[in-house]
Design a protein around this motif. Structure first.
Motif: not given
Ligand SMILES: Cc1cc2nc3c(=O)[nH]c(=O)nc-3n(C[C@H](O)[C@H](O)[C@H](O)COP(=O)(O)O)c2cc1C
Lengths: 436, 240
Positions: A102, A131, A148, A170, A239, A263, A311, A332-333
């Motif tokens: 998300g 979100e 979410q 969440l 989550k 997470d 990660g 995500g990243t």
């Molecule tokens: C730009 C960005 C926006 C995010 N927005 C949300 C969000 O709106 N809701 C949420 O649960 N997590 C959000 N996250 C966290 C991601 O859902 C996720 O838990 C996280 O990116 C996982 O780690 P990784 O980036 O190392 O893969 C966001 C992450 C990033 C990078």
């Protein structure tokens, strides 16, 4: 070193800027100066930057004489994954156990969201909205859509529940557990504000707690409500950020969810206080171990789906996470990097030349949706292929057959943290995890 | 009017029966509701449900059509995420009534606990009695009306929408990011219509409006800690 302290030498002594000053490194100094100038903590994108234990501290044992390996290029390794079948009558069926996590429309551009949704359609997986509501184009293009249910409920209504193939209640994210969503004014444009019902240009620190369930007891009743609203069909996940994983997982299971998204501390974000990212929560790998152990102790490991994030970069991370006991990973990243993100840590500012973490109409033009979608899809394919390669070398015809016994720890620390035996000695320092 | 005895039913079973009756065009009275949770969850059918007793959590949550009238008290989170229709509570409601209210009308003839209208986005939440603390916190739209006393934190971090209050001390109980204002003529007319419709003896012109400011907490400014050396100097470490 002697160059620095030996004044008798004729050589020029090293200057301050050339010397490693221990804890007073450039980053520490920058943070002190930021506080000195602004009297507040810094908000930044991307999440924790410090060194943390990772899946790199584990290796996978290939089959040799003990088991037959599977041909990398000619034989199959099944990656299809079913998630959320504990109670829901329509569990998710994915082609690969990689979910796009998300990430909000607001933190990310419309183009980035659509590109990632398209990538899920190309690869048969699921994307979560994040979100701030659901872009119609995200739903139209996604293969499976997770929605979410956040404390803020920005852009959320009953229609959101109806659009969902999967729901995520969440509680927290790894990059800022215990804190709520942050979206700085530069990204709250007319369009983003309209979807969230917010005034344009404010700095958003969204609702801290769910206003319709204060604790686990209430959440159990809430679950009944959500089941009724979704006709018992839609898998409901919770989550949580990695914190008191053992207790949190037990409580989550009790509330009646179909699955958990966990997470870890390395998780990414669009904006978070640096303090939170660097100091709150526990890293992904040990968190996963604790979650799996807890589900096993409760006798629900096969019922409750476990998605791990924070990660995850490649097929090796994924294979190791699955071997430990995750059912899937969320990225995500990684997905952002596939589209062109350089992890500049400046996501909060909304000035992203790659057109990903921005709402600026000019910068958004830099992200060509179909090209970006192809890149994310390729990344997912490549990651899946990497995990398959490792699994096959370990003798598995299914990704999900990877198991703890296929792993060894490379360091004493990871051994003690995970209970997975140390390479060479095969000893476990600490509580063994599924080994005698 | 049909009668349903809920004594031995679960909330889910009761809702199946209610949907069936409303679907057939019948209004229903529920007897022996024994503070059951989730009564009326997400119902889309038109018609009227009267609960002759009290209800538990989430009464009329995500409601989208009918009118539900609770003759007793309602538990926490009454009318949460409600989409349309009407929820009338003759006595009191617990905490967080009308949280995330999207649209429709909730009328509570008694008082409520803390945080009524938390994060509400639209619709009308009328509380004829007193309301607990943090009423209308982080509201995104709609109108919250409180005719009894209000408590601290009123309208904290409200983004949009409006809170109408009668309590003369409301100004001293405001949370941050809001201010007290006069009502417009249009607002007075619309509120008087509402009061007339629900038989509430109140003249809207006596109310004041609490409206959002887009400054303050909506900027990334820290309000805490407020470090006050003068207070520390006077603090007695042995008496606290
Ligand atoms: C730009 C960005 C926006 C995010 N927005 C949300 C969000 O709106 N809701 C949420 O649960 N997590 C959000 N996250 C966290 C991601 O859902 C996720 O838990 C996280 O990116 C996982 O780690 P990784 O980036 O190392 O893969 C966001 C992450 C990033 C990078």
């Amino acid at each position: 070193m002697s160059e620095v302290i030996d004044n008798t030498t004729t050589k020029k002594p090293a200057r301050g800027k050339d010397v490693q000053r221990g804890i007073w490194n450039a980053q520490t100094i920058a943070e002190v100066r930021y506080k000195a100038e602004n009297g507040k903590h810094r908000i930044r994108g991307c999440g924790a930057t410090r060194e943390l234990p990772t899946f790199d501290d584990l290796i996978i044992l290939p089959g040799q004489m003990t088991r037959m390996t599977i041909d990398t290029y000619r034989e199959k390794c099944d990656t299809r994954t079913v998630l959320g079948k504990r109670h829901a009558t329509k569990p998710l069926v994915l082609e690969t156990p990689i979910m796009i996590a998300g990430m909000s429309y607001g933190a990310l551009s419309r183009e980035a969201k659509i590109a990632m949704a398209k990538a899920t359609a190309m690869t048969g997986t699921v994307i979560s909205n994040g979100e701030g509501g659901l872009l119609p184009e995200e739903r139209e293009n996604s293969y499976r859509q997770s929605i979410q249910i956040l404390p803020s409920r920005l852009g959320f209504s009953r229609r959101s529940l109806e659009a969902a193939d999967m729901l995520e209640y969440l509680v927290g994210i790894g990059a800022k557990p215990g804190l709520s969503g942050h979206l700085m004014g530069a990204k709250i444009t007319e369009e983003v504000a309209a979807m969230r019902q917010l005034p344009v240009g404010i700095d958003l620190h969204s609702h801290p707690r769910h206003g319709d369930a204060f604790g686990a007891d209430d959440l159990m009743v809430k679950m009944d409500q959500l089941r009724e609203l979704t006709n018992g069909e839609t898998p409901i996940f919770i989550k949580i950020a990695a914190a008191r994983v053992r207790d949190d997982v037990k409580i989550a299971v009790k509330t009646g969810v179909d699955g958990i998204i966990l997470d870890g501390m390395q998780g990414g974000t669009g904006a978070a206080p640096v303090m939170a990212s660097e100091n709150l929560g526990i890293p992904t790998m040990p968190a996963l171990v604790q979650a799996v152990k807890t589900l096993e102790e409760m006798g629900v490991k096969d019922e409750v789906s476990l998605i791990i994030s924070g990660g995850i970069r490649d097929g090796a991370d994924m294979a190791k996470a699955l071997a430990i006991g995750a059912d899937a990973v969320a990225i995500g990243t990684g997905a952002m990097v596939a589209m062109g993100c350089s992890v500049c840590l400046n996501c909060q500012a909304g000035r992203c030349a790659a057109g990903i973490g921005t709402q600026d109409p000019e910068q958004r033009k830099n992200l060509i949706i179909d090209e970006a979608a192809e890149r994310v899809a390729n990344y997912i394919r490549g990651m899946t292929a990497e995990a398959m390669l490792l699994a096959k070398a370990a003798g598995k015809t299914k990704l999900k057959n990877l198991e703890r016994e296929d792993l060894r720890s490379l360091t004493l620390e990871s051994c003690a943290m995970t209970g997975i035996p140390l390479v060479g000695s095969n000893y476990t320092f600490g509580t063994p995890f599924g080994f005698c | 009017m049909e009668f349903v005895d809920a004594k031995t039913l679960s909330g889910k079973d009761l809702n199946v029966i209610l949907k069936d009756r409303l679907g057939k065009g019948l209004d229903v009275t529920v007897k022996n509701s024994h503070s059951m949770h989730n009564i009326g969850t997400g119902m889309k059918e038109k018609g009227k449900i009267v609960v002759d007793g009290s209800t538990g959590f989430y009464t009329g949550g995500f409601l989208e059509g009918p009118s539900i009238e609770v003759l007793g008290d309602a538990g926490w989170y009454a009318g949460d995420n409600m989409m349309s229709g009407e929820l009338i509570i003759r006595k009191n409601a617990g905490c967080n009534a009308g949280s995330y209210l999207y649209d429709g009308t909730i009328v509570i003839y008694g008082g409520t606990g803390n945080r009524p209208g938390y994060g509400m986005k639209g619709g009308t939440l009328l509380i004829c009695g007193d309301a607990g603390g943090w009423a209308g916190q982080m509201t995104l739209g709609g109108r919250l009306i409180i005719l009894g006393k209000v408590a601290a934190g009123l309208g904290e971090s409200i983004y949009k929408g409006v809170i109408y209050v009668k309590d003369r001390e409301a100004e001293s109980k405001l949370g941050s990011n809001c201010f007290v204002d006069d009502l417009t003529g249009e607002e007075i007319t619309s509120l008087n219509d509402l009061f007339g419709k629900y038989g509430v003896d109140q003249e809207a012109a006596e109310l004041r409006a609490v409206r959002p400011m887009t400054t303050g907490r909506h900027n990334y400014v820290l309000f805490d800690p407020q470090l006050e050396p003068e207070k520390a100097r006077k603090y007695n470490p042995f008496q606290g």
